[in-house]
Design a protein around this motif. Structure first.
Motif, mmCIF file in Angstrom:
data_model
loop_
_atom_site.group_PDB
_atom_site.id
_atom_site.type_symbol
_atom_site.label_atom_id
_atom_site.label_comp_id
_atom_site.label_asym_id
_atom_site.label_seq_id
_atom_site.Cartn_x
_atom_site.Cartn_y
_atom_site.Cartn_z
ATOM 1 N N LEU A 150 -97.936 19.733 -35.669
ATOM 2 C CA LEU A 150 -98.663 19.155 -36.807
ATOM 3 C C LEU A 150 -98.290 19.864 -38.110
ATOM 4 N N TYR A 162 -94.875 15.825 -34.901
ATOM 5 C CA TYR A 162 -96.208 15.393 -34.472
ATOM 6 C C TYR A 162 -96.110 14.121 -33.627
ATOM 7 N N GLN A 182 -97.211 13.694 -29.751
ATOM 8 C CA GLN A 182 -98.231 12.671 -29.494
ATOM 9 C C GLN A 182 -97.748 11.665 -28.445
ATOM 10 N N LEU A 218 -108.764 12.871 -31.440
ATOM 11 C CA LEU A 218 -107.610 12.830 -32.346
ATOM 12 C C LEU A 218 -106.291 12.495 -31.645
ATOM 13 N N ALA A 263 -105.003 13.497 -38.459
ATOM 14 C CA ALA A 263 -105.039 14.804 -37.790
ATOM 15 C C ALA A 263 -104.856 15.931 -38.797
ATOM 16 N N TRP A 322 -107.941 16.400 -40.874
ATOM 17 C CA TRP A 322 -109.019 17.057 -40.110
ATOM 18 C C TRP A 322 -108.960 18.574 -40.282
#
Lengths: 135, 125
Positions: free
Chosen positions: A51, A58, A62, B47, B55, B58
């Motif tokens: 992230l 990311y 994911q 998330l 994300a 956050w």
């Protein structure tokens, strides 16, 4: 004399000698889930590093996590968390000297099992709902 | 060769005087991880499918960033203490045991630091 003393010392029976009971099974499970949680913590570290390094990394992590295999790992990890949490609370009560008699130990054991399955179910229901909002 | 019995050599030495701290820190981090862990695991699951910006956003809040750092420190500390006991229980070779304990300690520190630096980077930018 010391040598004879050492050789004849009684050995504590190993785990597989005993019949598996709810008490011993949950105790072993507490250790097992603890190890899984320690390993799972690294997964989150990878996620947050990805992230921090940008959208490209990311998206990669994911894609791995929401792949059926990734979800399987995450569900096992979250169940491990809720089990370790509930049983950990049981341990903290024992530290206070509460709940030591056998009927209570067995009852709280079953409460822990049922609550951890329930909490895992609730969190993934919320996760699926969130997934529908994002998609 | 010594004529002193091993029992006599060990008598009067007492405990290593470092066990209580382990016990206490394990419980303190456990208590901290009850609310922090629930909050954290729940948000991680929520998330999971979130786009990058959500994300990232956050972790841009000071509350989320601070609590995440607290979570990372207490969970890796708690995890390290637990793993230490597991190595102590199941590895009987002294050198290997200590190598594993120190290795786990180092790994925990590096991983926690990596996560904290990432959280701070997200928070600041």
């Amino acid at each position: 004399m010391i040598k004879a003393y050492k050789e004849n010392r009684p050995l504590s029976p190993h785990l597989q000698i005993y019949k598996i009971q709810i008490t011993s099974f949950l105790s072993i499970l507490h250790r097992g889930t603890g190890i899984i949680l320690y390993g799972g913590a690294f997964l989150w570290v990878i996620w947050v590093v990805a992230l921090a390094t940008g959208p490209e990394n990311y998206t990669k992590i994911q894609a791995f996590l929401i792949h059926p295999f990734g979800l399987f790992i995450l569900m096992g990890w979250s169940f491990s968390f809720f089990y370790h949490l509930c049983n950990g609370i049981r341990h903290l009560f024992w530290d206070l000297g509460v709940g030591y008699d056998m009927p209570t130990v067995r009852r709280t054991g079953w409460i822990v099992v049922i609550s951890s399955i329930f909490l895992t179910g609730v969190s993934w229901t919320l996760g699926i709902l969130a997934g529908e909002i994002f998609s | 060769m010594t004529f002193e019995a091993e029992l006599h050599a060990a008598q009067g030495l007492g405990s290593a005087k470092s066990g209580l701290r382990h016990w206490l820190v394990q419980r303190i981090t456990a208590a901290l991880l009850i609310p922090l862990g629930v909050w954290f695991v729940l948000f991680f699951i929520l998330l999971l499918t979130a786009p990058f910006d959500v994300a990232y956003g956050w972790l841009s809040s000071p509350w989320t960033a601070s609590l995440s750092i607290l979570f990372i420190i207490s969970s890796f500390y708690h995890g390290y203490l637990g793993m230490q006991v597991i190595w102590e229980d199941y590895v009987s070779r002294e050198t290997l045991k200590w190598a594993l304990i120190l290795g786990t300690k180092l790994l925990s520190i590096v991983a926690a630091l990596l996560a904290i630096v990432s959280i701070l980077k997200i928070f600041i930018s």
